[in-house]
Scaffold this active site. Structure first.
Site, PDB file in Angstrom:
ATOM      1  CG  HIS A 127      -9.190  35.473  15.010  1.00 58.51           C
ATOM      2  ND1 HIS A 127      -8.123  34.903  15.207  1.00 58.51           N
ATOM      3  CD2 HIS A 127     -10.313  35.089  15.673  1.00 58.51           C
ATOM      4  CE1 HIS A 127      -8.377  34.017  16.119  1.00 58.51           C
ATOM      5  NE2 HIS A 127      -9.677  34.089  16.576  1.00 58.51           N
ATOM      6  CG  ASP A 203     -10.667  35.079   8.932  1.00 57.53           C
ATOM      7  OD1 ASP A 203     -11.160  34.017   8.810  1.00 57.53           O
ATOM      8  OD2 ASP A 203     -10.168  35.574  10.091  1.00 57.53           O
ATOM      9  CD  GLN A 206     -16.636  33.918  13.354  1.00 55.49           C
ATOM     10  OE1 GLN A 206     -18.294  33.288  13.623  1.00 55.49           O
ATOM     11  NE2 GLN A 206     -15.969  33.459  14.344  1.00 55.49           N
ATOM     12  CE  LYS A 229     -14.371  30.119  14.090  1.00 57.52           C
ATOM     13  NZ  LYS A 229     -14.022  29.898  15.623  1.00 57.52           N
ATOM     14  CB  CYS A 371      -8.738  35.649  19.189  1.00 59.81           C
ATOM     15  SG  CYS A 371      -8.319  33.926  20.198  1.00 59.81           S
TER      16      CYS A 371
END
Lengths: 414, 156
Positions: A127, A203, A206, A229, A371
């Site tokens: 991202h 990261d 998600q 999220k 993104c």
């Protein structure tokens, strides 16, 4: 073969007030949870209750409601700690979002430890939040970026991992792609990083909302994710880091809360985690995040993953059965290698035009570059349409997506 | 509620399917300018040739994007070819006026700014429906902004 899920999604849906509304006179079909999740009543109520009953600034207040607010905030930190199995609440830092968490790392750890020529290893599926902060350091310090390539089906190509990681100071990669849904073998990556003495940053934007996370098993040094999220509110994110590394890092933003002492000739930092939390924190949002974690934990994150795996299998199967070669779903073909994120190309329609017709059918999907422009370039597309699911989605939502795609196909039939 | 037919008029779909002036011009002598819509990744490339009288002697459009951005670019290319920079300036203001009148009057009455040039928009009128879909206005204006930049650079 019948697909089964451990969740009763219909019952779960009743907890999410927004999912009861209509758009253009039709019940909303929300398929954009990779952008942001919907919020259950438990989260909305917790934030509302804070403002209605104990609204006050945290820390340093000796009156009753300030103490209650402080306790609620620190209780939420403990919930986050337990949710990701961190060894101490000192390792759980509240930020604005995952983007800020990553920027904090680059600005604090990166500027303190990286010099010209040092290598940072990223991947082609990152991202922008895990690319641009490093580019900024390239401009400032002359560090070098290396990139892990992808296989044809959108997985990390680890064939040359040893060579790529050789000499690197940092490995920073996503645990799950927000475009392809790919679930990466984080442990393989962090082991390779540790073997060459590099720190590893994950990261988890998600992955954390959809799969169980154990930072001690990940083998990583840092993990970044966002609250919104994972059923929580916007404006709250988390940076987890190993305590010994956080302790050595210089502060990121200066101000109140992050200090122990301030004199005319300088300051000394507060203890972890407050050292990185300057200013009044997002109190209601932190409490909301705590409520979201309670909600997810009661359902069981493994059940969430099992439900989404079922939906993934259903989506891949249903869409390819209905549309054959007219649809291309990017990313891994096997449900165990991917989460419930489906970027697709449909006929020769532009993603904007697809999502415009889908909106007419109350189907919410995202259209754009997500993104991840370097990944779009690699895929040879300017944009994709993307549908993504969460615990409140059902196979009926996927059928509605299929119906709406059919309508888009006929509308633009040449 | 505005329907899809308000947005995707037949003439728009025609320009999308059969884009006019699609291609490239050798640059230089042609001015080549790229325009991006950072929100969606759409990309327009304008190739522009001005003659000595500041008239657009030739124009080509490249890039990729949605039906609105591509058809707007196609219609624009047909509308500006053979016209002077001054005429194109008036047309651009008239087109942007059509796009933004609604933007500034959302929820209020529609007001016609008096200083808008009196220009016939012709086929471009078909894009009037875009204003009912505010997120798509940037798609329709991308080509026009790119053209303005190309003219600036070519005249510089």
């Amino acid at each position: 073969m019948a697909l089964t899920s451990p969740l009763d999604a219909e019952r779960i849906r009743a907890d999410f007030p927004l999912l009861g509304r209509e758009v253009h006179g039709k019940p909303i079909i929300y398929l954009d949870s990779a952008a942001t999740s919907q919020k259950p009543n438990a989260v909305l109520d917790a934030m509302d209750l804070y403002y209605r009953t104990i609204n006050s600034n945290v820390h340093r207040g000796v009156y009753q409601i300030a103490e209650q607010a402080t306790n609620e905030l620190e209780a939420a930190r403990e919930k986050v700690r337990a949710f990701i199995n961190a060894s101490s609440v000192a390792e759980v830092i509240f930020t604005k979002n995952a983007t800020e968490s990553l920027n904090l790392l680059v600005q604090s750890w990166g500027r303190a430890n990286l010099v010209e020529g040092d290598v940072v290893l990223l991947s082609h599926m990152e991202h922008h939040a895990n690319i641009v902060p490093w580019h900024m350091l390239v401009a400032e310090r002359g560090i070098q970026l290396r990139w892990i390539p992808l296989t044809a089906d959108g997985q990390l190509d680890l064939t040359d991992l040893d060579a790529l990681v050789e000499g690197a100071k940092v490995l920073s990669v996503t645990a799950m792609s927000n475009v392809l849904g790919t679930i990466n073998s984080v442990r393989t990556l962090t082991d390779a990083a540790r073997a060459v003495g590099a720190i590893s940053i994950i990261d988890g934007c998600q992955s954390v909302p959809h799969t169980s996370t154990d930072v001690q098993a990940l083998g990583a040094d840092f993990l970044a994710f966002s609250g919104h999220k994972l059923l929580g509110p916007t404006g709250i994110g988390v940076l987890w880091g190993r305590e010994e590394l956080l302790a050595e890092m210089p502060p990121f933003i200066g101000g109140g809360e992050m200090i122990r002492d301030v004199r005319l000739d300088g300051f000394t930092c507060n203890d972890l985690p407050w050292k990185f939390e300057a200013g009044t924190p997002a109190i209601a949002e932190i409490i909301g995040l705590g409520a979201a974690i309670d909600y997810l934990s009661a359902i069981g994150i493994d059940n969430v993953r099992a439900h989404e795996r079922m939906l993934t299998e259903y989506t891949l199967r249903t869409l390819s059965m209905r549309f054959g070669d007219d649809i291309v779903i990017h990313g891994p073909t096997e449900p165990e290698h991917r989460g419930g994120v489906f970027s697709f190309a449909f006929k020769d329609l532009h993603p904007h035009d697809i999502s415009q017709v889908l909106d007419e059918h109350a189907v919410c999907v995202r259209a754009g570059h997500h993104c991840a422009k370097p990944l779009m370039k690699l895929m040879g597309v300017g944009a994709t349409a993307r549908a993504s699911v969460y615990l409140y989605n059902t196979t009926a939502d996927i059928d509605a997506l299929g119906d709406a795609l059919e309508a888009a196909g006929s509308f633009f039939a040449f | 509620m505005p329907g899809l037919e308000d947005l995707y008029r037949e003439i728009i779909l025609d320009h999308y399917r059969n884009p006019r002036n699609r291609g490239e011009l050798e640059s230089p002598p042609a001015q080549r300018v790229e325009g991006f819509n950072p929100l969606c990744g759409d990309e327009i490339v304008v190739y522009l040739e001005l003659d000595d009288d500041e008239r657009i002697s030739d124009i080509r459009i490249g890039g990729q994007g949605c039906s609105i951005s591509q058809s707007s670019a196609s219609m624009m290319s047909a509308a500006v070819k053979g016209h002077t920079v001054a005429e194109v300036g008036d047309l651009t203001r008239a087109f942007k006026g059509m796009m933004s009148i609604h933007e500034s009057s959302l929820g209020g009455e529609s007001t016609e700014p008096e200083d808008l040039p009196d220009v016939k928009l012709g086929d471009l009128e078909a894009l009037r429906g875009v204003v009912k879909f505010p997120v798509r206005i940037k798609c329709a204006t991308l080509a026009w902004n790119t053209l303005a930049q190309a003219i600036d650079e070519a005249s510089a």
